[in-house]
Design an enzyme around this catalytic site. Structure first.
Site, short mmCIF file in Angstrom:
data_model
loop_
_atom_site.label_atom_id
_atom_site.label_comp_id
_atom_site.label_asym_id
_atom_site.label_seq_id
_atom_site.Cartn_x
_atom_site.Cartn_y
_atom_site.Cartn_z
N SER A 150 0.85 -1.19 0.00
CA SER A 150 0.00 0.00 0.00
C SER A 150 0.88 1.24 0.00
CB SER A 150 -0.89 0.02 1.25
OG SER A 150 -1.48 1.29 1.43
N TYR A 163 -2.40 -1.30 9.98
CA TYR A 163 -2.34 -1.77 8.60
C TYR A 163 -1.04 -1.38 7.92
CZ TYR A 163 -3.72 -2.10 3.63
OH TYR A 163 -3.79 -2.40 2.30
#
Length: 256
Positions: A150, A163
């Protein structure tokens, strides 16, 4: 199937491929000629639709179930995958592993529980780690490992308190494995999507919220699953053979 068929004769496993980015990756690799294992956890109907779409377009695919939130998940997936390879192919060997399965929770450090942290770490880092470990004897020399990370690892998003660190670990794993597996000509890379219109990112799908997000992106729009699939397909192909150990930003220039 349309496309160059750059992966004809190859076998690929894509985790979390029942929807969103994973489904687009599975469909693109199949369009390029690969036999694709479509992994899912609970979305059996959606996974079988992906398989049906691939087969209906002239490709080859099959679905595999495993819960990667469980410590035994990676082992279970390896068992079913290698058994299916043995049934379909001369030997249990494959060429492309895409670790796409992931889960997010938007919360700051104050609101992340230990249970949240453990779940995000298990799915986003621990399961890919042990999946790679168990599959290395079956991955062909000259194969590909592509880990979906990400762009939240390079930009500060306080609501990605658990995350982003898990995905950063996946990128670190990609770099060290690139060196470790280089002698086998296996490339290992991470792809870092930005805001992409998927079920996992509701804001990127919302007409109003996505316009606000687009203002932070150099190319002026949120991404689509196909945008990410194209990058993965390149890395999986022979054209990507000289790229390894990289974290490739696929965000359209978000928050540069």
């Amino acid at each position: 199937m349309v496309g160059v068929r750059a992966l004809a004769g190859k076998v690929a496993l894509v985790t979390g491929a029942s929807r969103g980015i994973g489904a687009a990756i599975a469909q693109r690799l199949a369009a390029d000629g690969a036999i694709v294992a479509v992994h899912y956890n609970s979305a059996a109907e959606a996974a079988h639709r992906v398989v049906a779409d691939i087969v209906g377009s002239g490709g080859t695919a099959f679905a595999l179930q495993a819960d990667l939130s469980e410590p035994s998940g990676a082992k279970n997936l390896v068992g079913t995958f290698t058994a299916e390879l043995t049934r379909r192919c001369p030997k249990a060997e494959f060429d492309v592993l895409v670790n796409n399965a992931g889960v997010s929770k938007r919360a700051t450090i104050e609101d992340i529980t230990e249970e949240d942290f453990d779940r995000l770490l298990q799915i986003n880092l621990k399961s890919p780690f042990f999946l790679i470990k168990a599959l290395l004897p079956h991955l062909s020399n000259g194969g590909r490992i592509i880990n979906i990370s990400s762009m939240g690892t390079r930009a500060a998003y306080p609501a990605m308190a658990a995350y982003a660190p898990a995905k950063a670990g996946l990128e670190a794993l990609s770099r060290l494995l690139a060196v470790h597996l280089g002698g086998r000509r296996i490339t290992v890379n991470a792809v870092m999507p930005g805001a992409t219109a998927t079920d996992m990112n509701a804001n990127a799908r919302d007409p109003v919220a996505s316009r606000a997000i687009a203002e932070t992106i150099a190319l002026g729009r949120v991404g689509t699953p196909d945008d990410i699939a194209k990058v993965v397909a390149f890395l999986a192909s022979e054209d990507g053979a000289w790229i390894t150990g990289q974290s490739i930003d696929a965000s359209g220039g978000q928050r540069l």
